[in-house]
Scaffold this motif. Structure first.
Motif, PDB file in Angstrom:
ATOM      1  N   MET A 132      73.477  92.090  66.426  1.00 57.62           N
ATOM      2  CA  MET A 132      74.398  91.749  65.346  1.00 57.62           C
ATOM      3  C   MET A 132      73.837  92.227  64.012  1.00 57.62           C
ATOM      4  N   ALA A 133      72.571  91.921  63.730  1.00 56.20           N
ATOM      5  CA  ALA A 133      71.961  92.318  62.455  1.00 56.20           C
ATOM      6  C   ALA A 133      71.921  93.843  62.322  1.00 56.20           C
ATOM      7  N   ASN A 134      71.525  94.529  63.377  1.00 51.17           N
ATOM      8  CA  ASN A 134      71.488  95.992  63.344  1.00 51.17           C
ATOM      9  C   ASN A 134      72.882  96.587  63.176  1.00 51.17           C
ATOM     10  N   SER A 135      73.877  95.980  63.797  1.00 51.03           N
ATOM     11  CA  SER A 135      75.255  96.464  63.685  1.00 51.03           C
ATOM     12  C   SER A 135      75.796  96.282  62.278  1.00 51.03           C
ATOM     13  N   VAL A 136      75.519  95.140  61.661  1.00 49.68           N
ATOM     14  CA  VAL A 136      75.943  94.934  60.272  1.00 49.68           C
ATOM     15  C   VAL A 136      75.307  96.012  59.387  1.00 49.68           C
ATOM     16  N   GLY A 137      74.018  96.276  59.598  1.00 51.70           N
ATOM     17  CA  GLY A 137      73.326  97.288  58.804  1.00 51.70           C
ATOM     18  C   GLY A 137      73.834  98.693  59.050  1.00 51.70           C
ATOM     19  N   GLU A 138      74.229  98.986  60.262  1.00 54.73           N
ATOM     20  CA  GLU A 138      74.657 100.337  60.633  1.00 54.73           C
ATOM     21  C   GLU A 138      76.123 100.615  60.331  1.00 54.73           C
ATOM     22  N   PHE A 139      76.994  99.621  60.545  1.00 58.65           N
ATOM     23  CA  PHE A 139      78.427  99.863  60.502  1.00 58.65           C
ATOM     24  C   PHE A 139      79.151  99.283  59.281  1.00 58.65           C
ATOM     25  N   THR A 140      78.428  98.596  58.408  1.00 62.50           N
ATOM     26  CA  THR A 140      79.064  98.038  57.209  1.00 62.50           C
ATOM     27  C   THR A 140      78.196  98.351  55.988  1.00 62.50           C
ATOM     28  N   HIS A 141      78.727  98.032  54.835  1.00 63.61           N
ATOM     29  CA  HIS A 141      77.973  98.155  53.589  1.00 63.61           C
ATOM     30  C   HIS A 141      77.598  96.773  53.053  1.00 63.61           C
ATOM     31  N   ASP A 142      77.762  95.753  53.875  1.00 60.12           N
ATOM     32  CA  ASP A 142      77.483  94.382  53.461  1.00 60.12           C
ATOM     33  C   ASP A 142      75.988  94.195  53.225  1.00 60.12           C
ATOM     34  N   ARG A 143      75.681  93.389  52.237  1.00 57.01           N
ATOM     35  CA  ARG A 143      74.280  93.103  51.911  1.00 57.01           C
ATOM     36  C   ARG A 143      73.852  91.812  52.583  1.00 57.01           C
ATOM     37  N   PHE A 144      72.591  91.814  53.043  1.00 58.64           N
ATOM     38  CA  PHE A 144      72.088  90.631  53.737  1.00 58.64           C
ATOM     39  C   PHE A 144      70.568  90.574  53.625  1.00 58.64           C
ATOM     40  N   ASP A 145      70.051  89.408  53.937  1.00 62.00           N
ATOM     41  CA  ASP A 145      68.615  89.175  54.030  1.00 62.00           C
ATOM     42  C   ASP A 145      68.361  88.726  55.467  1.00 62.00           C
ATOM     43  N   ALA A 146      67.344  89.317  56.096  1.00 61.75           N
ATOM     44  CA  ALA A 146      67.043  88.963  57.484  1.00 61.75           C
ATOM     45  C   ALA A 146      65.549  89.094  57.724  1.00 61.75           C
ATOM     46  N   GLY A 147      65.080  88.395  58.723  1.00 65.53           N
ATOM     47  CA  GLY A 147      63.673  88.504  59.086  1.00 65.53           C
ATOM     48  C   GLY A 147      63.399  87.764  60.375  1.00 65.53           C
ATOM     49  N   SER A 148      62.202  87.965  60.886  1.00 66.68           N
ATOM     50  CA  SER A 148      61.825  87.292  62.123  1.00 66.68           C
ATOM     51  C   SER A 148      60.322  87.096  62.180  1.00 66.68           C
ATOM     52  N   GLU A 149      59.923  86.134  62.989  1.00 68.27           N
ATOM     53  CA  GLU A 149      58.518  85.858  63.275  1.00 68.27           C
ATOM     54  C   GLU A 149      58.391  85.787  64.792  1.00 68.27           C
ATOM     55  N   GLU A 150      57.840  86.815  65.385  1.00 67.37           N
ATOM     56  CA  GLU A 150      57.781  86.904  66.847  1.00 67.37           C
ATOM     57  C   GLU A 150      57.027  85.739  67.469  1.00 67.37           C
ATOM     58  N   GLU A 151      55.936  85.341  66.863  1.00 66.39           N
ATOM     59  CA  GLU A 151      55.099  84.288  67.442  1.00 66.39           C
ATOM     60  C   GLU A 151      55.840  82.961  67.595  1.00 66.39           C
ATOM     61  N   THR A 152      56.631  82.605  66.579  1.00 68.23           N
ATOM     62  CA  THR A 152      57.346  81.329  66.615  1.00 68.23           C
ATOM     63  C   THR A 152      58.764  81.466  67.166  1.00 68.23           C
ATOM     64  N   GLY A 153      59.237  82.694  67.331  1.00 66.42           N
ATOM     65  CA  GLY A 153      60.601  82.884  67.790  1.00 66.42           C
ATOM     66  C   GLY A 153      61.636  82.640  66.716  1.00 66.42           C
ATOM     67  N   HIS A 154      61.212  82.666  65.449  1.00 68.23           N
ATOM     68  CA  HIS A 154      62.125  82.390  64.340  1.00 68.23           C
ATOM     69  C   HIS A 154      62.820  83.676  63.901  1.00 68.23           C
TER      70      HIS A 154
ATOM     71  N   TRP B  73      66.145  84.824  61.137  1.00 73.29           N
ATOM     72  CA  TRP B  73      67.156  84.383  60.181  1.00 73.29           C
ATOM     73  C   TRP B  73      67.926  85.573  59.662  1.00 73.29           C
ATOM     74  N   PHE B  74      69.181  85.305  59.289  1.00 77.94           N
ATOM     75  CA  PHE B  74      70.080  86.325  58.774  1.00 77.94           C
ATOM     76  C   PHE B  74      71.060  85.629  57.844  1.00 77.94           C
ATOM     77  N   ARG B  75      71.205  86.157  56.625  1.00 71.23           N
ATOM     78  CA  ARG B  75      72.135  85.578  55.653  1.00 71.23           C
ATOM     79  C   ARG B  75      72.792  86.694  54.850  1.00 71.23           C
ATOM     80  N   PHE B  76      74.108  86.613  54.742  1.00 69.67           N
ATOM     81  CA  PHE B  76      74.809  87.547  53.870  1.00 69.67           C
ATOM     82  C   PHE B  76      74.508  87.161  52.429  1.00 69.67           C
ATOM     83  N   THR B  77      74.325  88.146  51.571  1.00 70.07           N
ATOM     84  CA  THR B  77      73.983  87.878  50.175  1.00 70.07           C
ATOM     85  C   THR B  77      75.110  88.234  49.220  1.00 70.07           C
TER      86      THR B  77
END
Length: 110
Positions: A45-67, A69-73
Motif C-alpha cells: 500500500m505504501a509503495n503504491s501510494v508513492g508510485e501511483f499518486t502524488h499524495d504526500r505522506f510520512d512512513a517508517g518501520s522498525e523491523e525488530e519491533t514489527g512497528h 506507520w503511515f500517515r497522509f500529510t
C-alpha cells in the motif's frame, strides 16, 4: 499479537493513516505467515501510494519491533483512498481467517 490502529476521518469518509505493531506469534520468527501477509499488504500500500499518486505522506518501520506507520500529510486522492480501503479489507480478511488472537484491528476517528 499484531495490533493495528487505523485512523479514519468519517466526515470525509477517508482513512488517514495506519499504525501496526507487534508480531502475530502464529509461528516462529521468520516463518510466520500472518506477519508476512500483514507486512506485504502494508508495504505494498505504501509503495503504491508513492508510485501511483502524488499524495504526500510520512512512513517508517522498525523491523525488530514489527512497528510500521503511515500517515497522509496533505490531500488524499481517490487512488489513495482506494489503496487504504483495500489495505483495511485485506487486514480484516486476515483477522477473519486466523482470529483476533493474532491480529487486532481498531478503527479510530480523527
Amino acid at each position: 499479537m499484531i495490533t493495528v490502529s487505523v485512523s479514519r476521518d468519517s466526515e470525509r469518509d477517508v482513512y488517514t493513516g495506519i499504525d501496526l505493531a507487534g508480531h502475530a506469534g502464529y509461528a516462529d520468527y521468520g516463518q510466520d505467515i500472518i506477519c508476512a501477509a500483514v507486512s506485504a499488504l502494508a508495504l505494498n500500500m505504501a509503495n503504491s501510494v508513492g508510485e501511483f499518486t502524488h499524495d504526500r505522506f510520512d512512513a517508517g518501520s522498525e523491523e525488530e519491533t514489527g512497528h510500521f506507520w503511515f500517515r497522509f500529510t496533505d490531500h488524499i486522492s481517490s487512488e489513495s483512498r482506494l489503496l487504504m480501503h483495500s489495505l483495511v479489507l485485506g487486514l480484516q480478511n486476515i483477522q477473519s481467517a486466523y482470529g483476533k488472537q493474532y491480529i487486532k484491528i481498531r478503527i479510530k476517528e480523527v
